[in-house]
Write a protein that holds these residues in place. Structure first.
Motif, PDB file in Angstrom:
ATOM      1  N   ILE A  64       0.110 -12.455  -5.622  1.00  0.00           N
ATOM      2  CA  ILE A  64      -0.360 -11.130  -5.999  1.00  0.00           C
ATOM      3  C   ILE A  64      -0.410 -10.215  -4.779  1.00  0.00           C
ATOM      4  CG2 ILE A  64      -2.301  -9.856  -6.977  1.00  0.00           C
ATOM      5  CD1 ILE A  64      -3.064 -12.467  -8.445  1.00  0.00           C
ATOM      6  N   PRO A  65       0.266  -9.062  -4.822  1.00  0.00           N
ATOM      7  CA  PRO A  65       0.161  -8.143  -3.693  1.00  0.00           C
ATOM      8  C   PRO A  65      -1.210  -7.475  -3.683  1.00  0.00           C
ATOM      9  CG  PRO A  65       1.485  -7.160  -5.430  1.00  0.00           C
ATOM     10  CD  PRO A  65       1.155  -8.560  -5.871  1.00  0.00           C
ATOM     11  N   ALA A  66      -1.788  -7.332  -2.510  1.00  0.00           N
ATOM     12  CA  ALA A  66      -3.069  -6.644  -2.377  1.00  0.00           C
ATOM     13  C   ALA A  66      -2.820  -5.141  -2.481  1.00  0.00           C
ATOM     14  CB  ALA A  66      -3.698  -6.978  -1.033  1.00  0.00           C
ATOM     15  N   LEU A  67      -3.642  -4.452  -3.240  1.00  0.00           N
ATOM     16  CA  LEU A  67      -3.600  -2.995  -3.309  1.00  0.00           C
ATOM     17  C   LEU A  67      -4.733  -2.485  -2.443  1.00  0.00           C
ATOM     18  CD1 LEU A  67      -2.964  -2.470  -7.126  1.00  0.00           C
ATOM     19  CD2 LEU A  67      -1.313  -2.400  -5.264  1.00  0.00           C
TER      20      LEU A  67
ATOM     21  N   TRP B 132      -4.399   8.237   6.273  1.00  0.00           N
ATOM     22  CA  TRP B 132      -4.952   6.956   6.712  1.00  0.00           C
ATOM     23  C   TRP B 132      -3.872   5.896   6.921  1.00  0.00           C
ATOM     24  CZ3 TRP B 132      -4.318   2.591   3.686  1.00  0.00           C
ATOM     25  CH2 TRP B 132      -3.942   2.788   2.352  1.00  0.00           C
ATOM     26  N   MET B 133      -2.739   6.034   6.262  1.00  0.00           N
ATOM     27  CA  MET B 133      -1.664   5.037   6.358  1.00  0.00           C
ATOM     28  C   MET B 133      -1.024   5.003   7.740  1.00  0.00           C
ATOM     29  SD  MET B 133       0.067   5.677   2.653  1.00  0.00           S
ATOM     30  CE  MET B 133      -1.003   5.815   1.220  1.00  0.00           C
ATOM     31  N   ARG B 134      -1.176   6.083   8.496  1.00  0.00           N
ATOM     32  CA  ARG B 134      -0.591   6.142   9.835  1.00  0.00           C
ATOM     33  C   ARG B 134      -1.262   5.173  10.805  1.00  0.00           C
ATOM     34  NH1 ARG B 134      -0.052  12.707  10.258  1.00  0.00           N
ATOM     35  NH2 ARG B 134       1.360  12.906   8.496  1.00  0.00           N
ATOM     36  N   TYR B 135      -2.457   4.675  10.456  1.00  0.00           N
ATOM     37  CA  TYR B 135      -3.158   3.724  11.317  1.00  0.00           C
ATOM     38  C   TYR B 135      -2.660   2.296  11.131  1.00  0.00           C
ATOM     39  CZ  TYR B 135      -6.388   7.523  12.217  1.00  0.00           C
ATOM     40  OH  TYR B 135      -6.926   8.727  12.584  1.00  0.00           O
TER      41      TYR B 135
ATOM     42  N   TRP C 196       1.101  -6.668   0.618  1.00  0.00           N
ATOM     43  CA  TRP C 196       0.132  -5.611   0.329  1.00  0.00           C
ATOM     44  C   TRP C 196       0.897  -4.332   0.023  1.00  0.00           C
ATOM     45  CZ3 TRP C 196       0.580  -1.356   3.387  1.00  0.00           C
ATOM     46  CH2 TRP C 196       1.205  -1.525   4.621  1.00  0.00           C
ATOM     47  N   GLN C 197       0.202  -3.412  -0.653  1.00  0.00           N
ATOM     48  CA  GLN C 197       0.777  -2.093  -0.952  1.00  0.00           C
ATOM     49  C   GLN C 197      -0.334  -1.060  -0.883  1.00  0.00           C
ATOM     50  OE1 GLN C 197       3.260  -1.760  -4.447  1.00  0.00           O
ATOM     51  NE2 GLN C 197       2.671   0.370  -4.727  1.00  0.00           N
ATOM     52  N   ALA C 198      -0.026   0.096  -0.314  1.00  0.00           N
ATOM     53  CA  ALA C 198      -0.996   1.185  -0.202  1.00  0.00           C
ATOM     54  C   ALA C 198      -1.042   1.963  -1.515  1.00  0.00           C
ATOM     55  CB  ALA C 198      -0.619   2.119   0.938  1.00  0.00           C
TER      56      ALA C 198
ATOM     57  N   CYS D  34       4.768   2.743   0.938  1.00  0.00           N
ATOM     58  CA  CYS D  34       3.990   2.151   2.034  1.00  0.00           C
ATOM     59  C   CYS D  34       3.498   0.778   1.593  1.00  0.00           C
ATOM     60  CB  CYS D  34       2.814   3.052   2.405  1.00  0.00           C
ATOM     61  SG  CYS D  34       1.822   2.409   3.782  1.00  0.00           S
ATOM     62  N   ARG D  35       4.168  -0.246   2.121  1.00  0.00           N
ATOM     63  CA  ARG D  35       3.804  -1.625   1.784  1.00  0.00           C
ATOM     64  C   ARG D  35       4.253  -2.513   2.931  1.00  0.00           C
ATOM     65  NH1 ARG D  35       7.999   0.131  -1.115  1.00  0.00           N
ATOM     66  NH2 ARG D  35       9.904  -1.064  -1.146  1.00  0.00           N
TER      67      ARG D  35
END
Length: 189
Positions: free
Chosen positions: A66-69, A116-119, A157-159, A165-166
């Motif tokens: 399962i991918p984490a969201l 926030w994804m840039r971090y 994982w996926q944002a 973004c994953r």
């Protein structure tokens, strides 16, 4: 001239396969065929992505599948303020991961809700909190947290908010008391 006429969409089907990132389907059918150069029929089937966390027999899927969201940890603070504390909420926990691979879509998004994804950087350690309501009451964990995975196993994982973004990460450890640094703090959805 008679244009094509189609029915309303059916309800969405269940996921095509349990325990996998897959798709669901909805369909419609032709009520009247086009004639004499009328408008052609539109698509009769649509697919949408979905993930089913329980098998057809009712067993929970293996966590490593399962991918984490995830979303920014700041969302968790707002979530706690909005939630009505009825005293029945279970205590959450945090999981530390080492980021292994990240898609370029994490850096190239310019929407304010995706800053926030840039971090997210390969090699960095991140802390992801599992809190109510993402904490499943049956299993007492969040989907995609990597519980039950083997050491050094790559997990996905996926944002939330940006499907481009994953990436992958390795689970380091679970922390029963959360003390995540603000910059590299995220939240399971």
């Amino acid at each position: 001239v008679t244009s094509c006429e189609v029915s309303q969409w059916s309800v969405w089907s269940g996921c095509a396969e349990p325990c996998k990132t897959t798709y669901r389907v909805r369909r419609r059918h032709v009520l009247r065929e086009p004639r004499n150069g009328g408008e052609p029929c539109p698509a009769l089937e649509e697919r949408a992505g979905c993930m089913e966390y329980w098998s057809q027999q009712g067993a929970e899927c293996k966590q490593s599948m399962i991918p984490a969201l995830i979303t920014t940890g700041g969302f968790g603070k707002a979530r706690k303020k909005r939630a009505a504390d009825d005293g029945n909420e279970r205590a959450g926990y945090c999981v530390e991961f080492q980021l292994v691979a990240i898609t370029p879509g994490c850096v190239h998004s310019h929407h304010s809700y995706t800053h926030w994804m840039r971090y997210l950087r390969e090699g960095h350690t991140v802390c992801v909190e599992c809190q109510h309501p993402a904490l499943d009451p049956r299993s007492l964990h969040c989907y995609g947290d990597g519980s039950g995975s083997q050491e050094n196993q790559l997990l996905h994982w996926q944002a939330v908010g940006n499907p481009q973004c994953r990436g992958t990460w390795k689970r380091i450890r679970q922390l029963d008391t959360c003390s995540c640094p603000s910059v590299h703090s995220f939240l399971f959805i």
